[in-house]
Design a protein around this motif. Sequence first.
Motif, PDB file in Angstrom:
ATOM      1  N   THR A   1      15.169 -15.666 -68.600  1.00  0.00           N
ATOM      2  CA  THR A   1      16.377 -16.169 -67.953  1.00  0.00           C
ATOM      3  C   THR A   1      16.111 -17.517 -67.315  1.00  0.00           C
ATOM      4  O   THR A   1      15.116 -17.696 -66.627  1.00  0.00           O
ATOM      5  N   ASN A   2      17.016 -18.452 -67.558  1.00  0.00           N
ATOM      6  CA  ASN A   2      17.040 -19.710 -66.824  1.00  0.00           C
ATOM      7  C   ASN A   2      17.942 -19.495 -65.619  1.00  0.00           C
ATOM      8  O   ASN A   2      19.130 -19.229 -65.783  1.00  0.00           O
ATOM      9  N   PHE A   3      17.407 -19.580 -64.416  1.00  0.00           N
ATOM     10  CA  PHE A   3      18.226 -19.377 -63.226  1.00  0.00           C
ATOM     11  C   PHE A   3      18.861 -20.699 -62.822  1.00  0.00           C
ATOM     12  O   PHE A   3      18.266 -21.497 -62.106  1.00  0.00           O
ATOM     13  N   GLU A   4      20.082 -20.927 -63.327  1.00  0.00           N
ATOM     14  CA  GLU A   4      20.814 -22.119 -62.922  1.00  0.00           C
ATOM     15  C   GLU A   4      21.400 -21.872 -61.538  1.00  0.00           C
ATOM     16  O   GLU A   4      21.330 -20.774 -61.007  1.00  0.00           O
ATOM     17  N   ILE A   5      21.994 -22.871 -60.951  1.00  0.00           N
ATOM     18  CA  ILE A   5      22.430 -22.789 -59.552  1.00  0.00           C
ATOM     19  C   ILE A   5      23.622 -21.850 -59.377  1.00  0.00           C
ATOM     20  O   ILE A   5      24.633 -21.951 -60.070  1.00  0.00           O
ATOM     21  N   TYR A   6      23.461 -20.946 -58.430  1.00  0.00           N
ATOM     22  CA  TYR A   6      24.549 -20.098 -57.951  1.00  0.00           C
ATOM     23  C   TYR A   6      24.799 -20.520 -56.510  1.00  0.00           C
ATOM     24  O   TYR A   6      23.863 -20.603 -55.711  1.00  0.00           O
ATOM     25  N   LEU A   7      26.047 -20.791 -56.171  1.00  0.00           N
ATOM     26  CA  LEU A   7      26.399 -21.254 -54.836  1.00  0.00           C
ATOM     27  C   LEU A   7      27.675 -20.547 -54.395  1.00  0.00           C
ATOM     28  O   LEU A   7      28.670 -20.551 -55.113  1.00  0.00           O
TER      29      LEU A   7
ATOM     30  N   GLY B   1      15.332 -23.799 -64.105  1.00  0.00           N
ATOM     31  CA  GLY B   1      16.720 -23.593 -64.507  1.00  0.00           C
ATOM     32  C   GLY B   1      17.531 -24.869 -64.394  1.00  0.00           C
ATOM     33  O   GLY B   1      18.346 -25.183 -65.265  1.00  0.00           O
ATOM     34  N   VAL B   2      17.305 -25.628 -63.332  1.00  0.00           N
ATOM     35  CA  VAL B   2      17.990 -26.904 -63.148  1.00  0.00           C
ATOM     36  C   VAL B   2      17.490 -27.920 -64.173  1.00  0.00           C
ATOM     37  O   VAL B   2      18.276 -28.621 -64.810  1.00  0.00           O
TER      38      VAL B   2
ATOM     39  N   VAL C   1      20.972 -29.339 -58.411  1.00  0.00           N
ATOM     40  CA  VAL C   1      19.771 -29.610 -57.620  1.00  0.00           C
ATOM     41  C   VAL C   1      19.432 -28.340 -56.858  1.00  0.00           C
ATOM     42  O   VAL C   1      20.336 -27.619 -56.438  1.00  0.00           O
ATOM     43  N   ILE C   2      18.159 -28.069 -56.679  1.00  0.00           N
ATOM     44  CA  ILE C   2      17.741 -27.056 -55.707  1.00  0.00           C
ATOM     45  C   ILE C   2      16.399 -27.494 -55.148  1.00  0.00           C
ATOM     46  O   ILE C   2      15.533 -27.979 -55.891  1.00  0.00           O
TER      47      ILE C   2
ATOM     48  N   VAL D   1       7.834 -21.691 -48.666  1.00  0.00           N
ATOM     49  CA  VAL D   1       8.132 -22.987 -49.292  1.00  0.00           C
ATOM     50  C   VAL D   1       6.898 -23.533 -50.006  1.00  0.00           C
ATOM     51  O   VAL D   1       6.982 -24.010 -51.140  1.00  0.00           O
ATOM     52  N   TYR D   2       5.748 -23.433 -49.363  1.00  0.00           N
ATOM     53  CA  TYR D   2       4.519 -23.933 -49.986  1.00  0.00           C
ATOM     54  C   TYR D   2       4.080 -23.082 -51.176  1.00  0.00           C
ATOM     55  O   TYR D   2       3.356 -23.552 -52.045  1.00  0.00           O
ATOM     56  N   ALA D   3       4.535 -21.842 -51.244  1.00  0.00           N
ATOM     57  CA  ALA D   3       4.156 -20.952 -52.346  1.00  0.00           C
ATOM     58  C   ALA D   3       5.048 -21.117 -53.579  1.00  0.00           C
ATOM     59  O   ALA D   3       4.723 -20.610 -54.645  1.00  0.00           O
ATOM     60  N   LEU D   4       6.178 -21.832 -53.453  1.00  0.00           N
ATOM     61  CA  LEU D   4       7.120 -21.960 -54.563  1.00  0.00           C
ATOM     62  C   LEU D   4       6.488 -22.592 -55.791  1.00  0.00           C
ATOM     63  O   LEU D   4       5.780 -23.594 -55.698  1.00  0.00           O
ATOM     64  N   LYS D   5       6.777 -21.999 -56.945  1.00  0.00           N
ATOM     65  CA  LYS D   5       6.382 -22.544 -58.242  1.00  0.00           C
ATOM     66  C   LYS D   5       7.660 -22.942 -58.983  1.00  0.00           C
ATOM     67  O   LYS D   5       8.747 -22.473 -58.668  1.00  0.00           O
ATOM     68  N   ASP D   6       7.514 -23.793 -59.978  1.00  0.00           N
ATOM     69  CA  ASP D   6       8.702 -24.334 -60.631  1.00  0.00           C
ATOM     70  C   ASP D   6       9.563 -23.298 -61.342  1.00  0.00           C
ATOM     71  O   ASP D   6      10.750 -23.495 -61.517  1.00  0.00           O
TER      72      ASP D   6
END
Length: 140
Positions: free
Chosen positions: A24-30, A46-47, A56-57, A102-107
């Motif tokens: 799954t590509n997680f595109e932006i949900y807002l 996803g972006v 953008v995210i 935040v520092y643990a986030l991967k692309d």
Amino acid sequence: MNVAKLAFACIALLSTAAVAGSKTNFEIYLSIPPSGTAIAAGSFVGVQNSSDTNSVIQCQIKVDLTALGTATQRLYCHARDTSGNDGICILNNPPQAFVDLVYALKDNDKLTFTWDVATQQCKSLELQRGSWQVRSNGAT
């Protein structure tokens, strides 16, 4: 003998595809209601894999030095959907757990954040990492 080898090769290839799982590509949900709690979600990949140029995210930690010489941190998260709607939250001196996330986030992680609509203060951050995410090279 060759037929048996060919049959085995076909079964091996089919079984490999079957255990690969869905991607799954997680595109932006807002979702921003008039009041209460807003939510934004998506992944960097996803972006990046999206065909639109608006999405953008991001989340970032900014550290400032005050006049008294003490460091203060600020969490800033921003998401923009394909229609150009923006969701932003800010939190001064966030808990260390937020900073660590935040520092643990991967692309290819799915990032979800919520905030109070009236104050724009971040309420929660969530990181999801799993086999269903598309890899950063776009492979499925």
